[in-house]
Design an enzyme around this catalytic site. Structure first.
Site, PDB file in Angstrom:
ATOM      1  N   TYR A  18       0.844  -1.198   0.000  1.00  0.00           N
ATOM      2  CA  TYR A  18       0.000   0.000   0.000  1.00  0.00           C
ATOM      3  C   TYR A  18       0.886   1.257   0.000  1.00  0.00           C
ATOM      4  O   TYR A  18       0.674   2.177  -0.774  1.00  0.00           O
ATOM      5  CB  TYR A  18      -0.911  -0.015   1.226  1.00  0.00           C
ATOM      6  N   HIS A  22       1.495   4.357  -2.864  1.00  0.00           N
ATOM      7  CA  HIS A  22       1.311   5.773  -2.543  1.00  0.00           C
ATOM      8  C   HIS A  22       2.618   6.566  -2.653  1.00  0.00           C
ATOM      9  O   HIS A  22       2.588   7.762  -2.918  1.00  0.00           O
ATOM     10  CB  HIS A  22       0.647   5.926  -1.181  1.00  0.00           C
ATOM     11  N   TRP A  74      -7.349   3.124 -10.519  1.00  0.00           N
ATOM     12  CA  TRP A  74      -6.457   3.024  -9.349  1.00  0.00           C
ATOM     13  C   TRP A  74      -6.983   1.946  -8.403  1.00  0.00           C
ATOM     14  O   TRP A  74      -6.214   1.115  -7.920  1.00  0.00           O
ATOM     15  CB  TRP A  74      -6.369   4.385  -8.659  1.00  0.00           C
TER      16      TRP A  74
END
Length: 110
Positions: A18, A22, A74
């Protein structure tokens, strides 16, 4: 400027992935975030719980973003294997209500 906060949950063992996504957020997603009226976004973690804090220019900013093609892409390509989603494809999140906010002049003193 309005503030919005959400909690979200990661699937077990997915924090590093994750964070990697990002750290390399897609420029076209950033442009859509801006167009949607989201001025800033910060995500904190206490694995598996994520806390998202944002400043927005209008009430519908998040709804605008969540219903765009780039956000759908996304979600499908990056986030679906990592997080929990609702049946409608929106991340399973809980809005938080602000109960206290304080701004001081500390920054001006630097």
């Amino acid at each position: 400027m309005m503030r919005r906060a959400f909690t979200m949950r990661l699937q077990s063992g997915k924090l590093a992935e994750y964070k990697r996504f990002h750290d390399n957020v897609w420029p076209e997603l950033v442009a859509e975030i801006e167009r949607s009226g989201i001025a800033s976004m910060t995500i904190f973690e206490n694995d598996p719980v994520l806390f998202l804090y944002s400043e927005i220019v209008d009430e519908s900013a998040w709804d605008k973003l969540w219903h765009t093609k780039i956000h759908d892409k996304w979600s499908e390509e990056a986030m679906n294997p990592l997080m929990f989603f609702r049946d409608d494809g929106i991340v399973d999140s809980t809005s938080l209500r602000e109960i206290f906010h304080l701004e001081t002049k500390a920054a001006a003193k630097r």
